[in-house]
Design an enzyme around this catalytic site. Structure first.
Site, PDB file in Angstrom:
ATOM      1  N   HIS A 279       0.961  -1.579  -0.002  1.00 33.33           N
ATOM      2  CA  HIS A 279       0.199   0.181   0.264  1.00 33.33           C
ATOM      3  C   HIS A 279       1.402   1.196  -0.012  1.00 33.33           C
ATOM      4  O   HIS A 279       2.133   1.019   0.155  1.00 33.33           O
ATOM      5  CB  HIS A 279      -1.181  -0.466   1.113  1.00 33.33           C
ATOM      6  CG  HIS A 279      -0.569  -0.237   2.719  1.00 33.33           C
ATOM      7  ND1 HIS A 279       0.579  -0.970   3.050  1.00 33.33           N
ATOM      8  CD2 HIS A 279      -0.129   1.174   3.485  1.00 33.33           C
ATOM      9  CE1 HIS A 279       0.779  -1.183   4.182  1.00 33.33           C
ATOM     10  NE2 HIS A 279       0.189   0.629   4.561  1.00 33.33           N
ATOM     11  N   GLU A 369      -3.280  -3.277   6.839  1.00 31.88           N
ATOM     12  CA  GLU A 369      -4.343  -4.020   7.846  1.00 31.88           C
ATOM     13  C   GLU A 369      -5.783  -4.760   6.693  1.00 31.88           C
ATOM     14  O   GLU A 369      -6.032  -4.338   5.272  1.00 31.88           O
ATOM     15  CB  GLU A 369      -5.593  -2.669   8.215  1.00 31.88           C
ATOM     16  CG  GLU A 369      -4.777  -1.856   9.244  1.00 31.88           C
ATOM     17  CD  GLU A 369      -5.365  -0.868  10.221  1.00 31.88           C
ATOM     18  OE1 GLU A 369      -5.049  -0.473  11.091  1.00 31.88           O
ATOM     19  OE2 GLU A 369      -6.399  -1.008   9.440  1.00 31.88           O
ATOM     20  N   LYS A 477      -2.113  -7.807  11.241  1.00 26.93           N
ATOM     21  CA  LYS A 477      -3.101  -7.175  11.220  1.00 26.93           C
ATOM     22  C   LYS A 477      -4.972  -6.963  10.784  1.00 26.93           C
ATOM     23  O   LYS A 477      -4.885  -7.006   9.665  1.00 26.93           O
ATOM     24  CB  LYS A 477      -2.542  -5.545  10.796  1.00 26.93           C
ATOM     25  CG  LYS A 477      -2.169  -4.639  11.679  1.00 26.93           C
ATOM     26  CD  LYS A 477      -2.201  -3.334  11.720  1.00 26.93           C
ATOM     27  CE  LYS A 477      -1.938  -2.439  12.233  1.00 26.93           C
ATOM     28  NZ  LYS A 477      -1.493  -1.489  12.109  1.00 26.93           N
ATOM     29  N   GLU A 564      -0.123  -4.289  19.553  1.00 27.88           N
ATOM     30  CA  GLU A 564       0.445  -3.190  19.473  1.00 27.88           C
ATOM     31  C   GLU A 564      -0.438  -2.041  20.035  1.00 27.88           C
ATOM     32  O   GLU A 564      -1.358  -2.192  19.732  1.00 27.88           O
ATOM     33  CB  GLU A 564       0.836  -2.941  17.780  1.00 27.88           C
ATOM     34  CG  GLU A 564      -0.175  -2.558  16.525  1.00 27.88           C
ATOM     35  CD  GLU A 564      -0.280  -2.104  15.595  1.00 27.88           C
ATOM     36  OE1 GLU A 564       1.674  -2.482  15.007  1.00 27.88           O
ATOM     37  OE2 GLU A 564      -1.158  -1.195  14.852  1.00 27.88           O
TER      38      GLU A 564
END
Length: 630
Positions: A279, A369, A477, A564
């Site tokens: 990305h 993500e 994630k 995280e």
């Protein structure tokens, strides 16, 4: 029949109907009738939410073995057994018979049952983690008729002598954890000694490299690593950008900048987690886009990018519609991703064999993500907007039409037109509002298709990653889309691809795919932006409730979970919450996180050192010791 006894006249007892009813008493105002129905629904929904969270808290923090659909009898039986009483299957309850007792074991002894308004004995709850909250047992929660859905988030529970306010009771574990969290707000090293060791990783800044695949200056990098090493950090996280490595031409990979970085890291004996980012990145000092040859193709074919309902293109990442379409120089997007992963594995084979690279995180979407890019700030989105569906490029529209034809409703082969805009709220739209189209036959079909696109695509990507990184820990994630979580539709989660409305679990199907590939789930422990309580209520946010749902699903499936911090960590309360979530002391299975990632740790440490912030440094060192179980 007794003829002397007067008989009732049915005509007199019958309730008047029609015009007779209208003449007997004026009908209630229709608006008042609707308001009363709405208040009744809110009260019932609120009651169910409180019951659900209380049962969840008893299971999680009190170790009560309550069934999935527990009722009050199950709770009373669990409390009685916790107090040492014997509860039979038929409900018979009695104290255990001790030596020298006059009563036989099979004799029934009658005991007075306490009223619900009487306090619960603290001696019967010696081993219960919820003792502090149950000792102040409240008989009744009163809800005023005029409460709105927003004001129901803060309910006043009344007693004869005092009034206690509980916040965030709907869809949040805070209700059952409030007293416990207040008692455990102080971070004590002794409480976590000899607990499981949780490695801590620090994310290196993206600004250490430039767009020309060069390390800006090696000395500041070494200085940053020395600071991290002095904090006993276990490793670092480095992002490998697709737009830098393969930026010039297809399959022309330039790994030189990362070779230099990894050689520096080798000197400090730090573990490395690598993020393969497909990305773009837009920071304050650095912008990294997609590869130039991809952008050249995009000028000719704009449909390789995600597209919203108004036709605006989002270049954060490639549309998932081209995953299996040869639109990239006669290659599919999946082939391009796999070649990139295989090149990285071959180039740094030595580091894998030495065990220096401990895990590889696969970028699945915007910001790495697993979600649709439904919240693009460059297209005007601002928190807490619901975002927009990103499925209007020609490839995804063709897939939608084919799915609608297979379902037998070709008219459903289009996106919804009443979903609002990026910054709309759910109640302002016809699709996401209460009783909106999201729960219609068409709405359920569309949301199911939209979410399955995310799930099926995840399955394909992880199958290729398993081939490229056989034997290496693969990480994915999961986003924490916490705003709108207290609404019925969960609109922001729907536009992001998670079909997680109030009556549906949208995370278990996704996590089942991750379990299939033995993937580690990384979850951002999000505390939300620093807004006021009124703003949080307006956004219907519940970050901890969302984290609790995802963690519960992951634990039930037996997934390995990492976390995280997506917010600044500087206070004792924040550190305490993170440690308590990472290795909950009350968990009967001794579950704990596999690792914890800290963003901007080095810069925060440097800032505290320059400002001589001894309290911050003290709390940080205590936090790391607690996570390490030392």
């Amino acid at each position: 029949m007794n003829p002397t006894k007067p008989q009732p006249n049915p005509a007199q007892d019958r309730r008047p109907r029609g015009f007779a009813s209208a003449s007997a008493s004026p009908p209630p105002n229709r608006r008042e009738r609707e308001k009363e129905k709405e208040r009744t629904k809110l009260r019932e929904r609120h009651r169910r939410a409180i019951t659900s969270r209380m049962l969840a808290g008893l299971r999680q923090h009190g170790n009560f073995p309550l069934p999935a659909r527990a009722d009050m009898n199950d709770v009373l039986a669990a409390l009685a057994r916790e107090a040492g009483w014997i509860v039979e299957v038929d409900g018979s309850t009695y104290r255990p018979v001790t030596q020298g007792a006059a009563a036989a074991p099979n004799q029934m002894v009658n005991y007075g049952v306490q009223s619900i308004e009487s306090p619960i004995s603290s001696s019967s709850l010696q081993n219960c983690a919820m003792r502090a909250s149950l000792e102040s047992h409240l008989p009744l929660i009163s809800i005023e008729d005029g409460l709105s859905p927003v004001s129901l988030d803060s309910v006043v529970a009344g007693t004869d002598s005092k009034r206690i306010k509980f916040g965030n009771t709907i869809d949040s574990p805070d209700f059952v954890e409030e007293d416990q969290m207040m008692q455990e707000s102080t971070l004590c090293e002794d409480d976590f000694r000899e607990t499981p060791y949780i490695p801590i990783y620090a994310t290196l800044s993206a600004g250490i490299i430039n767009n020309y695949s060069q390390v800006l200056d090696s000395e500041p990098v070494k200085q940053e690593l020395r600071r991290l090493k002095s904090l006993n950090v276990d490793g670092v996280i480095i992002t490998c950008w697709w737009g830098i490595v393969e930026g010039r031409a297809p399959q022309n990979y330039d790994w030189s900048v990362y070779k230099e970085l990894f050689s520096i890291l080798k000197e400090f004996h730090l573990k490395i987690q690598v993020v393969l980012a497909f990305h773009e990145y837009n920071g304050t000092d650095l912008s990294i886009g997609l590869p130039k040859w991809i952008m050249e193709i995009g000028k000719e074919n704009r449909d390789i990018f995600f597209t919203d309902r108004e036709g605006r293109r989002n270049t954060e990442c490639l549309s998932w519609g081209v995953d299996r379409v040869r639109a990239l120089n006669a290659c599919t997007a999946l082939e391009v991703y796999f070649d990139f992963m295989r090149s990285f594995r071959t180039e740094f084979d030595e580091l894998f064999n030495e065990g220096l690279i401990s895990g590889v995180e696969i970028g699945m979407g915007p910001n790495g993500e697993l979600r649709f890019p439904s919240f693009p700030q460059k297209l005007g989105w601002r928190f807490p907007g619901i975002g927009e569906f990103q499925c209007y490029d020609k490839y995804m529209q063709e897939n939608l039409r084919n799915s609608a034809k297979l379902r037998g409703h070709a008219i459903w082969g289009r996106g919804p037109g009443n979903t609002g805009y990026y910054n709309s709220r759910a109640h302002e739209t016809g699709f996401f509002c209460e009783k909106g189209d999201y729960n219609s036959h068409y709405g359920r079909f569309f949301l199911d298709w939209y979410s399955k696109h995310l799930i099926e695509r995840t399955d394909l990507i992880l199958a290729l990653a398993a081939l490229a990184f056989d034997g290496t820990q693969i990480i994915v994630k999961i986003p924490t889309i916490y705003w709108g979580y207290k609404s019925l539709s969960h609109a922001p989660e729907l536009t992001a691809g998670f079909y997680n409305s109030a009556n549906r679990d949208g995370y278990t199907p996704v996590l089942e795919v991750l379990k299939k590939h033995n993937v580690t789930v990384k979850l951002a422990l999000c505390d939300g932006p620093r807004f006021s309580d009124d703003d949080a209520d307006m956004a219907l946010s519940d970050s901890k409730g969302l984290c609790w749902q995802v963690l519960s699903c992951a634990k039930d499936l037996g997934l390995t979970v990492a976390a995280e911090a997506s917010f600044p960590c500087s206070s004792r309360e924040t550190y305490s919450w993170i440690v308590g979530t990472s290795k909950p002391k009350s968990d009967p299975d001794r579950w704990f996180l596999s690792s914890f990632s800290y963003q901007d740790l080095s810069s925060d440490f440097m800032r505290a050192t320059d400002n001589e912030d001894d309290e911050y440094l003290y709390q940080l060192n205590k936090f790391i010791k607690c996570m390490h179980g030392l």
